[in-house]
Write a protein that holds these residues in place. Sequence first.
Motif, PDB file in Angstrom:
ATOM      1  N   UNK A   1       0.841  -1.183   0.000  1.00  0.00           N
ATOM      2  CA  UNK A   1       0.000   0.000   0.000  1.00  0.00           C
ATOM      3  C   UNK A   1       0.885   1.244   0.000  1.00  0.00           C
ATOM      4  N   UNK A   2       0.565   2.194  -0.864  1.00  0.00           N
ATOM      5  CA  UNK A   2       1.292   3.459  -0.959  1.00  0.00           C
ATOM      6  C   UNK A   2       0.565   4.513  -0.128  1.00  0.00           C
ATOM      7  N   UNK A   3       1.349   5.406   0.480  1.00  0.00           N
ATOM      8  CA  UNK A   3       0.790   6.512   1.248  1.00  0.00           C
ATOM      9  C   UNK A   3       1.339   7.818   0.689  1.00  0.00           C
ATOM     10  N   UNK A   4       0.436   8.744   0.413  1.00  0.00           N
ATOM     11  CA  UNK A   4       0.796  10.079  -0.073  1.00  0.00           C
ATOM     12  C   UNK A   4       0.298  11.091   0.941  1.00  0.00           C
ATOM     13  N   UNK A   5       1.232  11.844   1.505  1.00  0.00           N
ATOM     14  CA  UNK A   5       0.876  12.919   2.422  1.00  0.00           C
ATOM     15  C   UNK A   5       1.035  14.229   1.675  1.00  0.00           C
ATOM     16  N   UNK A   6      -0.028  15.010   1.648  1.00  0.00           N
ATOM     17  CA  UNK A   6      -0.021  16.310   0.991  1.00  0.00           C
ATOM     18  C   UNK A   6       0.008  17.393   2.048  1.00  0.00           C
ATOM     19  N   UNK A   7       0.892  18.347   1.880  1.00  0.00           N
ATOM     20  CA  UNK A   7       0.973  19.488   2.791  1.00  0.00           C
ATOM     21  C   UNK A   7       0.861  20.760   1.979  1.00  0.00           C
ATOM     22  N   UNK A   8      -0.115  21.575   2.321  1.00  0.00           N
ATOM     23  CA  UNK A   8      -0.198  22.901   1.711  1.00  0.00           C
ATOM     24  C   UNK A   8       0.789  23.790   2.462  1.00  0.00           C
ATOM     25  N   UNK A   9       1.548  24.601   1.741  1.00  0.00           N
ATOM     26  CA  UNK A   9       2.516  25.484   2.399  1.00  0.00           C
ATOM     27  C   UNK A   9       1.832  26.305   3.490  1.00  0.00           C
TER      28      UNK A   9
END
Length: 179
Positions: A1-9
């Motif tokens: 399973x892949x995990x993508x964490x997105x962070x807005x500046x």
Amino acid sequence: MKTLTLLRHAKSGWNDTVTRDVDRPLNGKGKRAAAAVGKHWRGLGLAFDHVVASPALRVAETITHLVSGYGSDLAAVEDRRIYLASAVTLLDVIHDLPETAEHVLMIGHNPGLEDLVLMLVPDDSASDLRDTLEEKFPTASTAELTFDGAWAEVGADRAMLTRFIRPRDLDPALGPDLE
């Protein structure tokens, strides 16, 4: 399973007299929010084996302050495609991620990040996290998505939103200014 964490500046300053948008720095609240998010991530035990980020100054400064709370270097690879990108362009970046990476952190901008989450996560009434994110994806907020399969196979309605953290969830003083 892949995990993508997105962070807005984190929150940037509009009062600086920079001539280019890419050169806008963080303001004081943005610096505090980034450090608080980093500290929270450390408490959660989040770890990333690949970090990709927009080349904007406000993203670089977000990383600097995030690391101060996180306590570990994030060694981001800049990708010009992320700067003010649409969801479709961000999806291209995802498709190009190294398959050896299991947990990726992407740091960028809105509306692209929010639109990306809304594209990838199915709209079902059982997802309170998606509903909250759809209302607003504030600066310095974190969205974590998981996928089955390869990065090249990521597409619409194929992700699960497993975490959505706003700075105001960590400290009410980091929420919207009340005037």
